[in-house]
Design a protein around this motif. Structure first.
Motif, mmCIF file in Angstrom:
data_model
loop_
_atom_site.group_PDB
_atom_site.id
_atom_site.type_symbol
_atom_site.label_atom_id
_atom_site.label_comp_id
_atom_site.label_asym_id
_atom_site.label_seq_id
_atom_site.Cartn_x
_atom_site.Cartn_y
_atom_site.Cartn_z
ATOM 1 N N VAL A 1 -10.180 27.498 -1.938
ATOM 2 C CA VAL A 1 -9.054 28.418 -2.801
ATOM 3 C C VAL A 1 -7.717 27.464 -2.769
ATOM 4 N N SER A 2 -7.053 27.827 -3.716
ATOM 5 C CA SER A 2 -6.057 26.737 -3.590
ATOM 6 C C SER A 2 -4.707 27.589 -3.692
ATOM 7 N N LEU B 1 5.157 22.929 -1.522
ATOM 8 C CA LEU B 1 3.595 22.204 -1.643
ATOM 9 C C LEU B 1 2.288 22.639 -1.449
ATOM 10 N N ALA B 2 1.095 22.205 -2.441
ATOM 11 C CA ALA B 2 -0.073 22.491 -2.746
ATOM 12 C C ALA B 2 -0.817 21.966 -2.060
ATOM 13 N N LEU B 3 -2.081 22.922 -1.577
ATOM 14 C CA LEU B 3 -2.953 22.816 -0.476
ATOM 15 C C LEU B 3 -4.531 23.393 -1.002
ATOM 16 N N GLU C 1 -1.692 12.928 6.543
ATOM 17 C CA GLU C 1 -2.594 13.887 7.633
ATOM 18 C C GLU C 1 -2.805 15.331 7.461
ATOM 19 N N ALA C 2 -4.084 15.705 6.261
ATOM 20 C CA ALA C 2 -3.509 17.562 6.228
ATOM 21 C C ALA C 2 -3.901 17.868 7.578
ATOM 22 N N PRO C 3 -3.361 18.841 7.517
ATOM 23 C CA PRO C 3 -3.901 19.830 8.883
ATOM 24 C C PRO C 3 -5.217 20.751 8.532
ATOM 25 N N ARG C 4 -6.418 20.578 9.686
ATOM 26 C CA ARG C 4 -7.302 21.070 9.885
ATOM 27 C C ARG C 4 -8.024 21.800 8.865
ATOM 28 N N GLY C 5 -8.955 21.577 8.350
ATOM 29 C CA GLY C 5 -9.390 23.256 6.747
ATOM 30 C C GLY C 5 -8.549 23.201 5.713
ATOM 31 N N PHE C 6 -7.592 21.880 5.715
ATOM 32 C CA PHE C 6 -7.102 21.808 4.247
ATOM 33 C C PHE C 6 -7.098 20.384 4.008
ATOM 34 N N THR C 7 -6.728 20.348 2.977
ATOM 35 C CA THR C 7 -6.644 19.110 1.904
ATOM 36 C C THR C 7 -5.099 18.894 0.727
#
Length: 322
Positions: free
Chosen positions: A240-241, A232-234, A184-190
Motif C-alpha cells: 500500500v502506498s 512524505l510519500a511512503l 532510514e525508513a521506519p520498519r515496514g515502510f520504504t
C-alpha cells in the motif's frame, strides 16, 4: 479502494449496539434532496450504491457507512455584482446608499433570490468503523469535512460513542524529518519519491520534490537548515502506498499493482471491503509504532474495554459484534 484519503479517529468509548439498531438509527436520518433554497443538506445513503439498500453494511466484522452532502451556493462574484447594482439603483432613487444593517439585509435577500438558480453540488464521504481495533476511518483529507461527518455519526451509532483524533507520541513532521535526515525508513515502510519541506517560521520557504530520489545530501541539508516535512510519500510492506502529512492525514492511498479485486456486484463490494480493511488494519499499527506509539492519557486496556459491548464480550473469541 473504499477511499483515497483518510483521517483516523480512536474509539474512546462505545457500547456497540447490534447492527439492526444501528440501521434503524441511520434510517432516521437518510439523505433527502434539498429544495431550491436549501443551502446545505446531509444524510446517509446505501454504501453499495443500491437504491433502498441498507445504510449500514457489515463485512467480516467491519462496518461501512456513507454520508451524502448536498450544498447550494451562489458565487461570491455574482452576489457582489448584483448587490452593487441594487445599491446604485437605490442611491439614485433616494440619494442615499444603504450601509450596515440595511446593506446586509439586501445581500441576504439577494442570496435567497439567487439560490434557486444555483446548481447543487453533491459529495459522498465513506466511513469505515472497526470496533475490534477501536478505530473509525473517515474518507477525507479535510478536517472540516470530517467534522461535518463526526457529529451525525455519533448520533447514528449510539452506545455513548466518543471519538478522539488519532494522536501519536511523535509529531509526524518530527518523525519524517528523522527518517529523511538519517536516510532510514521506519520498519515496514520504504520512503518513496515525493516530499514537501517547509520552513516553519519567517517566509515559510517551501521545497517540493516530485518523482525525485530523497536519499540525497540536498534533502538532508534542507532538514538541517530547519525545514520540516509537511508531506512524505511512503509504501508499506510493498503493498500500500500513501502520503503522510504533518497533520496525520493519510493521502493518496493506493494498492500496489496486483492487489486490486476483479469481482463485480455484491461480491465485488464485499471483496473490496475485505481487502481494503484487511490491509489497512495491518498498516495502521506499523504506522503508529513508527510515530512512537499512541499519545494516550488513558491505558490502552481501558480504551479497549470501553469499545466492547456485552454482546461482543459474550461472543466466541475473535467473533465480530455484527
Amino acid at each position: 479502494m473504499l477511499f483515497k484519503n483518510a483521517l483516523v479517529y480512536r474509539i474512546a468509548h462505545w457500547t456497540v449496539p447490534g447492527l439492526a439498531e444501528i440501521e434503524a438509527r441511520l434510517q432516521a436520518a437518510p439523505f433527502v434532496e434539498g429544495g431550491p433554497t436549501t443551502v446545505d443538506s446531509a444524510g446517509w445513503v446505501p454504501p453499495r450504491g443500491e437504491e433502498h439498500g441498507p445504510l449500514a453494511e457489515a463485512v467480516g466484522g467491519q462496518m461501512v457507512l456513507r454520508q451524502r452532502r448536498e450544498t447550494r451556493a451562489v458565487p461570491g462574484g455574482v452576489i457582489r455584482q448584483e448587490l452593487e447594482a441594487k445599491l446604485d439603483v437605490l442611491e439614485q432613487q433616494t440619494g442615499r446608499r444603504p450601509k450596515g444593517k440595511a446593506k446586509r439585509e439586501l445581500k441576504d435577500e439577494l442570496v435567497h433570490t439567487l439560490l434557486p438558480r444555483a446548481f447543487p453540488k453533491r459529495a459522498d464521504t465513506t466511513v469505515w468503523v472497526d470496533p475490534q481495533a477501536g478505530y473509525v476511518w473517515i474518507g477525507t483529507a479535510s478536517t472540516k469535512r470530517a467534522d461535518a461527518v463526526v457529529t451525525p455519526l455519533l448520533e447514528a451509532l449510539g452506545g455513548g460513542l466518543r471519538l478522539e483524533p488519532l494522536d501519536t507520541a511523535l509529531a509526524p513532521a518530527t518523525a519524517m524529518a528523522g527518517w529523511l535526515a538519517e536516510r532510514e525508513a521506519p520498519r515496514g515502510f520504504t520512503v518513496d519519491r515525493d516530499c514537501e519541506l517547509k520552513q516553519p517560521e519567517g517566509e515559510k520557504a517551501t521545497v517540493r520534490f516530485a518523482r525525485h530520489n530523497l536519499d540525497t545530501d540536498e534533502v538532508v541539508a534542507h532538514i538541517r537548515e530547519g525545514k520540516r516535512p509537511t508531506q512524505l510519500a511512503l509504501t508499506w510492506g510493498g503493498r500500500v502506498s500513501l502520503v503522510l502529512t504533518e497533520g496525520l492525514t493519510l493521502k493518496r492511498l493506493q494498492f500496489v499493482d496486483g492487489l486490486e479485486t476483479d469481482a463485480g456486484g455484491d461480491e465485488g463490494f464485499d471483496a473490496d471491503v475485505a481487502l481494503f480493511t484487511g490491509e489497512l488494519r495491518r498498516l495502521l499499527p506499523d504506522l503508529v509504532d513508527a510515530l512512537g506509539g499512541l499519545n494516550d492519557r488513558q491505558p490502552a486496556a481501558a480504551a479497549e474495554a470501553g469499545a466492547v459491548s456485552a454482546a461482543e464480550a459474550a461472543a466466541p473469541a475473535g467473533e465480530a459484534p455484527f
